[in-house]
Design a protein around this motif. Structure first.
Motif, PDB file in Angstrom:
ATOM      1  N   LEU A   9      45.426  43.221  50.551  1.00 53.11           N
ATOM      2  CA  LEU A   9      45.424  42.559  49.249  1.00 53.11           C
ATOM      3  C   LEU A   9      46.491  43.226  48.395  1.00 53.11           C
ATOM      4  O   LEU A   9      46.454  44.445  48.186  1.00 53.11           O
ATOM      5  CB  LEU A   9      44.046  42.688  48.601  1.00 53.11           C
ATOM      6  CG  LEU A   9      43.907  42.081  47.194  1.00 53.11           C
ATOM      7  CD1 LEU A   9      44.120  40.569  47.232  1.00 53.11           C
ATOM      8  CD2 LEU A   9      42.542  42.411  46.599  1.00 53.11           C
ATOM      9  N   ARG A  11      49.247  43.056  44.894  1.00 56.93           N
ATOM     10  CA  ARG A  11      49.672  42.492  43.609  1.00 56.93           C
ATOM     11  C   ARG A  11      50.803  43.354  43.050  1.00 56.93           C
ATOM     12  O   ARG A  11      50.603  44.521  42.734  1.00 56.93           O
ATOM     13  CB  ARG A  11      48.510  42.435  42.617  1.00 56.93           C
ATOM     14  CG  ARG A  11      48.919  41.874  41.259  1.00 56.93           C
ATOM     15  CD  ARG A  11      47.722  41.508  40.424  1.00 56.93           C
ATOM     16  NE  ARG A  11      48.100  41.024  39.111  1.00 56.93           N
ATOM     17  CZ  ARG A  11      47.268  40.430  38.264  1.00 56.93           C
ATOM     18  NH1 ARG A  11      46.013  40.231  38.612  1.00 56.93           N
ATOM     19  NH2 ARG A  11      47.677  40.019  37.086  1.00 56.93           N
ATOM     20  N   HIS A  36      47.859  38.443  45.363  1.00 56.50           N
ATOM     21  CA  HIS A  36      47.025  38.166  44.190  1.00 56.50           C
ATOM     22  C   HIS A  36      47.909  38.055  42.949  1.00 56.50           C
ATOM     23  O   HIS A  36      48.130  39.022  42.235  1.00 56.50           O
ATOM     24  CB  HIS A  36      45.985  39.287  44.029  1.00 56.50           C
ATOM     25  CG  HIS A  36      45.128  39.150  42.804  1.00 56.50           C
ATOM     26  ND1 HIS A  36      44.729  40.246  42.055  1.00 56.50           N
ATOM     27  CD2 HIS A  36      44.598  38.063  42.194  1.00 56.50           C
ATOM     28  CE1 HIS A  36      43.997  39.840  41.047  1.00 56.50           C
ATOM     29  NE2 HIS A  36      43.902  38.516  41.098  1.00 56.50           N
ATOM     30  N   ARG A  37      48.509  36.898  42.751  1.00 53.29           N
ATOM     31  CA  ARG A  37      49.255  36.567  41.542  1.00 53.29           C
ATOM     32  C   ARG A  37      50.403  37.541  41.248  1.00 53.29           C
ATOM     33  O   ARG A  37      50.635  37.911  40.085  1.00 53.29           O
ATOM     34  CB  ARG A  37      48.317  36.472  40.337  1.00 53.29           C
ATOM     35  CG  ARG A  37      47.319  35.327  40.461  1.00 53.29           C
ATOM     36  CD  ARG A  37      46.612  35.071  39.154  1.00 53.29           C
ATOM     37  NE  ARG A  37      45.667  36.110  38.811  1.00 53.29           N
ATOM     38  CZ  ARG A  37      44.965  36.128  37.677  1.00 53.29           C
ATOM     39  NH1 ARG A  37      45.129  35.160  36.793  1.00 53.29           N
ATOM     40  NH2 ARG A  37      44.112  37.095  37.441  1.00 53.29           N
ATOM     41  N   ARG A  61      47.531  33.095  49.300  1.00 54.63           N
ATOM     42  CA  ARG A  61      47.654  33.372  47.870  1.00 54.63           C
ATOM     43  C   ARG A  61      46.309  33.075  47.206  1.00 54.63           C
ATOM     44  O   ARG A  61      45.689  32.050  47.504  1.00 54.63           O
ATOM     45  CB  ARG A  61      48.744  32.515  47.228  1.00 54.63           C
ATOM     46  CG  ARG A  61      50.154  32.791  47.746  1.00 54.63           C
ATOM     47  CD  ARG A  61      51.113  31.771  47.171  1.00 54.63           C
ATOM     48  NE  ARG A  61      52.437  31.873  47.739  1.00 54.63           N
ATOM     49  CZ  ARG A  61      53.489  32.384  47.123  1.00 54.63           C
ATOM     50  NH1 ARG A  61      53.369  32.841  45.894  1.00 54.63           N
ATOM     51  NH2 ARG A  61      54.668  32.425  47.719  1.00 54.63           N
ATOM     52  N   VAL A  62      45.871  33.960  46.315  1.00 59.57           N
ATOM     53  CA  VAL A  62      44.589  33.768  45.629  1.00 59.57           C
ATOM     54  C   VAL A  62      44.775  33.949  44.132  1.00 59.57           C
ATOM     55  O   VAL A  62      45.646  34.696  43.675  1.00 59.57           O
ATOM     56  CB  VAL A  62      43.512  34.747  46.148  1.00 59.57           C
ATOM     57  CG1 VAL A  62      43.228  34.510  47.623  1.00 59.57           C
ATOM     58  CG2 VAL A  62      43.916  36.205  45.909  1.00 59.57           C
ATOM     59  N   ARG A  63      43.931  33.248  43.370  1.00 66.88           N
ATOM     60  CA  ARG A  63      43.908  33.420  41.919  1.00 66.88           C
ATOM     61  C   ARG A  63      42.985  34.568  41.532  1.00 66.88           C
ATOM     62  O   ARG A  63      43.258  35.293  40.572  1.00 66.88           O
ATOM     63  CB  ARG A  63      43.424  32.134  41.252  1.00 66.88           C
ATOM     64  CG  ARG A  63      44.376  30.967  41.376  1.00 66.88           C
ATOM     65  CD  ARG A  63      45.663  31.183  40.605  1.00 66.88           C
ATOM     66  NE  ARG A  63      45.439  31.351  39.186  1.00 66.88           N
ATOM     67  CZ  ARG A  63      46.370  31.746  38.319  1.00 66.88           C
ATOM     68  NH1 ARG A  63      47.594  32.028  38.753  1.00 66.88           N
ATOM     69  NH2 ARG A  63      46.105  31.877  37.026  1.00 66.88           N
ATOM     70  N   GLU A  64      41.907  34.731  42.282  1.00 68.27           N
ATOM     71  CA  GLU A  64      40.942  35.796  42.000  1.00 68.27           C
ATOM     72  C   GLU A  64      40.895  36.749  43.190  1.00 68.27           C
ATOM     73  O   GLU A  64      40.829  36.309  44.343  1.00 68.27           O
ATOM     74  CB  GLU A  64      39.549  35.218  41.746  1.00 68.27           C
ATOM     75  CG  GLU A  64      39.489  34.210  40.599  1.00 68.27           C
ATOM     76  CD  GLU A  64      39.870  34.826  39.262  1.00 68.27           C
ATOM     77  OE1 GLU A  64      39.671  36.053  39.103  1.00 68.27           O
ATOM     78  OE2 GLU A  64      40.348  34.084  38.388  1.00 68.27           O
ATOM     79  N   ALA A  65      40.903  38.050  42.913  1.00 65.44           N
ATOM     80  CA  ALA A  65      40.945  39.041  43.986  1.00 65.44           C
ATOM     81  C   ALA A  65      39.742  38.923  44.912  1.00 65.44           C
ATOM     82  O   ALA A  65      39.844  39.172  46.115  1.00 65.44           O
ATOM     83  CB  ALA A  65      41.013  40.446  43.386  1.00 65.44           C
ATOM     84  N   SER A  68      39.664  37.249  48.457  1.00 72.32           N
ATOM     85  CA  SER A  68      40.196  37.899  49.656  1.00 72.32           C
ATOM     86  C   SER A  68      39.088  38.301  50.627  1.00 72.32           C
ATOM     87  O   SER A  68      39.315  38.343  51.840  1.00 72.32           O
ATOM     88  CB  SER A  68      41.030  39.128  49.276  1.00 72.32           C
ATOM     89  OG  SER A  68      40.239  40.087  48.583  1.00 72.32           O
ATOM     90  N   GLU A 160      36.830  42.468  45.574  1.00 74.17           N
ATOM     91  CA  GLU A 160      37.984  42.355  46.459  1.00 74.17           C
ATOM     92  C   GLU A 160      37.493  42.562  47.878  1.00 74.17           C
ATOM     93  O   GLU A 160      36.334  42.892  48.108  1.00 74.17           O
ATOM     94  CB  GLU A 160      39.067  43.372  46.116  1.00 74.17           C
ATOM     95  CG  GLU A 160      38.614  44.820  46.245  1.00 74.17           C
ATOM     96  CD  GLU A 160      39.773  45.790  46.255  1.00 74.17           C
ATOM     97  OE1 GLU A 160      40.692  45.588  47.075  1.00 74.17           O
ATOM     98  OE2 GLU A 160      39.758  46.746  45.448  1.00 74.17           O
ATOM     99  N   THR A 219      39.293  43.278  36.984  1.00 73.83           N
ATOM    100  CA  THR A 219      38.634  41.978  36.988  1.00 73.83           C
ATOM    101  C   THR A 219      37.268  41.990  36.302  1.00 73.83           C
ATOM    102  O   THR A 219      36.635  40.941  36.197  1.00 73.83           O
ATOM    103  CB  THR A 219      38.454  41.475  38.433  1.00 73.83           C
ATOM    104  OG1 THR A 219      37.710  42.453  39.176  1.00 73.83           O
ATOM    105  CG2 THR A 219      39.804  41.266  39.096  1.00 73.83           C
TER     106      THR A 219
END
Length: 281
Positions: A9, A11, A36-37, A61-65, A68, A160, A219
């Motif tokens: 994961l 970012r 993650h963004r 690709r994810v908007r929220e961790a 994953s 996560e 988060t």
């Protein structure tokens, strides 16, 4: 047959993420790379690595961790070791070849997770091939290597991947034993060891060295003004600092040979004890 599935994961990790991923190519049977963004070059690096990987690799690709964790939780009960990789963790690729042989031969088969030898790095001199930091042990290890054969499920609200015990269900009669490999092997002998670059600048967008907030803290629910302030700091390359990483400053500072972990770039990156930025050529 036992498989090793790596799930990373990332970012804003474009300074070290390529080396972090390439170092595990010879260790994993499958890789899942999750962005993650990111706003730096991390996504394009991950896409290229997924295309070049010698093992089956997907890039997500994810908007929220927390999304994953969904990419790996379905493996619960399978003969799988789930390996969590971060963009600031450079594992010794040659050591991982030996560690893979040990795992496939049944080493640690009765353990739920395995702890690696780690150096929490405050200074990395790539030109001289040296890293200075705090060794684990006595500092804590943050490696994520879990034996999914020992569990029936790992659902729940995970901030996560491979992070929170909520929803974790062990098979009947199974005890969650931890194999502290880092206490059985010295740093120089360990087949499972990593440079943890948590005190260094990890993104080209990051203005200075210093530990960043971890995902669960970032988060966690916060009031709108707090979220807006954090977003502004990230936008100008000054992400909020993470004080929890001071827990890694245990024992004496030591300097080790970093060449087994590194690529070919020649630079020196240094973080002071206060997390201030310094760099030199």
């Amino acid at each position: 047959m036992t498989k090793i599935v790596g799930v990373g994961l990332f970012r804003d990790e474009d300074r070290f993420v390529e080396r972090a991923v390439r170092n595990v190519f010879g260790f994993c049977d499958e890789l899942i790379l999750v962005d993650h963004r990111s706003k730096d070059r991390t996504p394009e690096i991950l896409e290229r690595l997924a295309a070049e990987s010698p093992v089956p690799t997907t890039m997500r690709r994810v908007r929220e961790a927390g999304e994953s964790h969904g990419f790996v939780k379905g493996r619960a009960g399978e003969d799988v070791w789930a390996f969590g990789l971060d963009g600031d963790e450079l594992y010794d690729p040659h050591g991982l070849v030996r560690f893979r042989e040990l795992l496939l031969a049944g080493e640690a088969a009765d353990a739920w997770n395995v702890r690696a030898n780690m150096l929490h790095v405050v200074e990395l001199d790539e030109e001289r091939g040296l890293a200075t930091g705090y060794l684990s042990p006595p500092a804590p290890s943050v490696s994520k290597m879990f034996n999914f054969r020992r569990i029936d499920a790992w659902d729940g609200d995970n901030p996560e991947r491979l992070c929170d015990p909520s929803g974790l269900v062990f098979k009947p009669g199974v005890e969650p034993q931890k194999y502290e490999l880092n206490k059985d092997y010295s740093w120089d002998e360990s087949p499972f060891r990593a440079l943890h670059l948590c005190f260094l600048r990890r993104s080209s967008r990051q203005a200075q060295d210093g530990p960043r907030m971890n995902v669960p803290d970032r988060t966690a629910p916060r009031r709108a003004p707090v979220r807006a302030w954090r977003a502004l700091l990230e936008a100008i390359g000054r992400p909020p600092a993470g004080t929890y990483k001071d827990l890694y400053r245990v024992g004496e500072l030591v300097t080790v040979d970093a060449r087994p972990f590194l690529g070919s770039d020649s630079s020196t990156y240094r973080a002071t004890a206060a997390g201030a930025a310094q760099s030199s050529k």
